[in-house]
Write a protein that holds these residues in place. Structure first.
Motif, PDB file in Angstrom:
ATOM      1  N   PHE A  63      59.500  20.561  49.872  1.00 21.15           N
ATOM      2  CA  PHE A  63      60.909  20.292  50.146  1.00 21.15           C
ATOM      3  C   PHE A  63      61.500  21.215  51.213  1.00 21.15           C
ATOM      4  N   CYS A  64      62.379  20.650  52.022  1.00 21.75           N
ATOM      5  CA  CYS A  64      63.175  21.399  52.999  1.00 21.75           C
ATOM      6  C   CYS A  64      64.586  20.809  52.977  1.00 21.75           C
ATOM      7  N   SER A  65      65.577  21.661  53.180  1.00 18.86           N
ATOM      8  CA  SER A  65      66.955  21.164  53.188  1.00 18.86           C
ATOM      9  C   SER A  65      67.317  20.526  54.522  1.00 18.86           C
ATOM     10  N   THR A  66      66.662  20.957  55.607  1.00 13.93           N
ATOM     11  CA  THR A  66      66.860  20.363  56.937  1.00 13.93           C
ATOM     12  C   THR A  66      65.506  20.220  57.616  1.00 13.93           C
ATOM     13  N   VAL A  67      65.445  19.384  58.633  1.00 13.93           N
ATOM     14  CA  VAL A  67      64.183  19.148  59.316  1.00 13.93           C
ATOM     15  C   VAL A  67      64.090  19.990  60.587  1.00 13.93           C
ATOM     16  N   CYS A  68      62.937  20.598  60.805  1.00 15.36           N
ATOM     17  CA  CYS A  68      62.630  21.283  62.068  1.00 15.36           C
ATOM     18  C   CYS A  68      61.857  20.292  62.928  1.00 15.36           C
ATOM     19  N   TYR A  69      62.327  20.042  64.131  1.00 11.40           N
ATOM     20  CA  TYR A  69      61.795  18.937  64.923  1.00 11.40           C
ATOM     21  C   TYR A  69      60.337  19.139  65.357  1.00 11.40           C
ATOM     22  N   TYR A  70      59.867  20.365  65.391  1.00 13.07           N
ATOM     23  CA  TYR A  70      58.490  20.626  65.815  1.00 13.07           C
ATOM     24  C   TYR A  70      57.490  20.452  64.675  1.00 13.07           C
ATOM     25  N   CYS A  71      57.958  20.275  63.445  1.00 12.87           N
ATOM     26  CA  CYS A  71      57.119  20.445  62.258  1.00 12.87           C
ATOM     27  C   CYS A  71      56.053  19.357  62.130  1.00 12.87           C
ATOM     28  N   ALA A  72      54.840  19.799  61.756  1.00 17.21           N
ATOM     29  CA  ALA A  72      53.736  18.877  61.505  1.00 17.21           C
ATOM     30  C   ALA A  72      53.264  18.975  60.057  1.00 17.21           C
ATOM     31  N   CYS A  73      54.065  19.605  59.203  1.00 11.99           N
ATOM     32  CA  CYS A  73      53.688  19.789  57.801  1.00 11.99           C
ATOM     33  C   CYS A  73      54.022  18.544  56.977  1.00 11.99           C
ATOM     34  N   ASN A  74      53.394  18.439  55.814  1.00 11.48           N
ATOM     35  CA  ASN A  74      53.739  17.402  54.853  1.00 11.48           C
ATOM     36  C   ASN A  74      54.990  17.860  54.116  1.00 11.48           C
ATOM     37  N   LYS A  75      56.107  17.187  54.331  1.00  9.36           N
ATOM     38  CA  LYS A  75      57.399  17.701  53.862  1.00  9.36           C
ATOM     39  C   LYS A  75      58.298  16.565  53.398  1.00  9.36           C
ATOM     40  N   ILE A  76      59.312  16.938  52.615  1.00  7.47           N
ATOM     41  CA  ILE A  76      60.339  16.011  52.166  1.00  7.47           C
ATOM     42  C   ILE A  76      61.687  16.655  52.483  1.00  7.47           C
ATOM     43  N   ILE A  77      62.475  16.001  53.308  1.00  8.08           N
ATOM     44  CA  ILE A  77      63.773  16.545  53.729  1.00  8.08           C
ATOM     45  C   ILE A  77      64.857  15.993  52.823  1.00  8.08           C
ATOM     46  N   THR A  78      65.515  16.876  52.094  1.00  8.75           N
ATOM     47  CA  THR A  78      66.603  16.448  51.230  1.00  8.75           C
ATOM     48  C   THR A  78      67.509  17.629  50.909  1.00  8.75           C
ATOM     49  N   ALA A  79      68.811  17.383  50.935  1.00  4.78           N
ATOM     50  CA  ALA A  79      69.775  18.406  50.534  1.00  4.78           C
ATOM     51  C   ALA A  79      70.020  18.374  49.025  1.00  4.78           C
ATOM     52  N   ASN A  80      69.490  17.340  48.358  1.00  6.10           N
ATOM     53  CA  ASN A  80      69.644  17.197  46.911  1.00  6.10           C
ATOM     54  C   ASN A  80      68.553  17.996  46.194  1.00  6.10           C
ATOM     55  N   ARG A  81      68.872  19.202  45.800  1.00  2.77           N
ATOM     56  CA  ARG A  81      67.858  20.089  45.215  1.00  2.77           C
ATOM     57  C   ARG A  81      67.431  19.657  43.813  1.00  2.77           C
ATOM     58  N   LYS A  82      68.118  18.693  43.238  1.00  2.00           N
ATOM     59  CA  LYS A  82      67.692  18.167  41.943  1.00  2.00           C
ATOM     60  C   LYS A  82      66.383  17.377  42.063  1.00  2.00           C
TER      61      LYS A  82
END
Length: 462
Positions: A63-82
């Motif tokens: 999880f990440c709260s915001t997206v970094c445009y260079y990122c190549a990681c497996n990630k989920i962007i969400t501000a909903n921490r639940k």
């Protein structure tokens, strides 16, 4: 290996700076296949228990709260921490399920939380995950393990540093990338020098053994003149370790990179200048060149391990703990157990579905042959120590090195003539000029590198 220096030879770099693997594993991930399944992984764990090696644990928190445009990681962007807790519940179930398969007496020498942003989850959620880990695996309680976590300095409270230390973490890895405001705006990644300084001071006050920082060169609007200011701030912060990565712009593979303005990316010439000056400045500041974009202070465990011939390399990069079986948890995580690699589902829905169905979430993998294990060790020795002793390999693998690798030694002859390596009767030594091109040298021993090259995209070596 006794020298910590490198030689920047532009002619050699121009000649050999191809694209190639980073060799955090051999064979590399493109060789994994979906004919490998849970039964293969269970058999590997049985062999692993018989061998009784110590363990290394990796946890992927996407999880990440915001997206970094260079990122190549497996990630989920969400501000909903639940959204984190349902995933963590499955993650802890995987810990329990895998923990039941491993001999409980095997010590965990290395532990790493990566992502994503592991500090995205709350402190109470961190405590839950670490408690579940302690319940099912034999964590060291004397602070002697290498227990590390990645943090985003612009997205965490300084009070969390105390929580991390309480949980047993003793190494911090900070993703800085660049302090320049224009660059930060272009890649949507923000952290100030002041924020980082406060975290560094807190980490030192809490007794963290090592603080590492990641930088990226080749981002939009970067020049050596702008990056020099970032590097001066970094040196002032005095991290124990530094990773300076070359940004690989591959928007066809990582859609988020389409947010980056290609016209603002520095030229290949500027990127080479940046890496040359970065290396020069860091060596001048007293850092040791470990290899593959990594630097460390001379008294850091990473540099000491290299001097003693004990440096290792795994999916997390360079490491001081070798001889471990790596058990990885979470979406897309890759384990290295006995002679197999096993990767979990890459999509969170598939991962959670496998856990809910009572299965281990492995989706693909690879069983290494005797030849794979031999080449893996050759590449590891070269990439970690910059030298290779024929007799050592011959004794360990019962081969005649010059006979077995006759074709590869022939391929190294032009590199020897160009001064990248020194070939002797007893082994291979990578020269100071060859160290920056170690990935190209290792490619010589990669039996898979010429297979499906058009389908596999790697980053540039420099």
């Amino acid at each position: 290996m006794t020298s910590s220096s490198v030689v920047w030879d532009r002619q050699l770099i121009d000649r050999y700076d191809l694209s190639g693997p980073r060799y955090t594993s051999y064979p590399t991930a493109p060789q994994f296949h979906n004919q490998f399944g849970e039964a293969d992984l269970r058999q590997a764990i049985t062999r692993s228990n018989a061998a009784g090696r110590p363990l290394s644990l990796y946890f992927h928190i996407p999880f990440c709260s915001t997206v970094c445009y260079y990122c190549a990681c497996n990630k989920i962007i969400t501000a909903n921490r639940k959204r984190a807790m349902p995933y963590l519940e499955r993650l802890m179930e995987e810990v329990a399920r895998q923990g039941a398969l491993f001999d409980r007496s095997r010590p965990v020498h290395q532990l790493h939380w990566g992502g994503g942003t592991p500090t995205y989850i709350s402190d109470d959620e961190k405590r839950l995950l670490m408690a579940a880990t302690r319940e099912h695996f034999n964590l060291l309680e004397d602070d002697s393990g290498e227990y590390s976590i990645e943090i985003h300095p612009g997205d965490m409270d300084v009070a969390t540093i105390g929580c991390l230390r309480e949980l047993g973490f003793n190494r911090l890895s900070m993703g800085i990338q660049d302090f320049d405001p224009t660059v930060q705006q272009a890649v949507n990644r923000f952290n100030s020098v002041e924020e980082v300084r406060e975290l560094v001071q807190a980490g030192r006050n809490e007794g963290f053994h090592s603080i590492s920082m990641d930088l990226i060169y080749g981002l939009p609007h970067q020049t050596w003149n702008t990056f020099e200011r970032t590097l001066a701030s970094i040196i002032d912060l005095a991290p124990d370790r530094l990773s300076v990565f070359n940004y690989a712009h591959l928007p066809h593979l990582f859609k988020v990179q389409k947010q980056i303005d290609e016209s603002a990316l520095p030229s290949a010439e500027e990127k080479l200048l940046m890496m040359e000056r970065i290396t020069e400045v860091l060596l001048g500041a007293g850092y040791v060149y470990i290899g593959m974009d990594h630097f460390a202070r001379p008294d850091d465990e990473l540099a000491v391990a290299q001097q003693q011939g004990l440096l290792q390399r795994n999916f997390q990069g360079y490491s001081t703990h070798g001889g471990c079986d790596l058990v990885a948890f979470g979406v897309s995580a890759i384990s290295a157990i006995d002679n197999v690699f096993a990767q979990n589902h890459k999509q969170i829905e598939d991962y959670q579905g496998a856990i809910d169905a009572g299965r281990l979430p492995v989706v693909r993998g690879f069983e290494l042959s005797a030849d794979d294990l031999l080449r893996q060790e050759v590449i590891k020795q070269l990439i970690c120590q910059f030298e290779l002793d024929f007799v050592d390999i011959e004794c360990r693998f019962d081969i005649d090195f010059k006979d077995y690798f006759a074709a590869e030694l022939e391929q190294l002859q032009p590199m020897a003539a160009d001064g990248l390596v020194a070939l002797t009767a007893s082994g291979i030594r990578v020269t100071l000029a060859g160290r920056l091109l170690i990935r190209r040298i290792c490619m010589t021993f990669d039996a898979y590198i010429n297979q499906s090259r058009s389908e596999i995209r790697y980053s540039k070596i420099i």
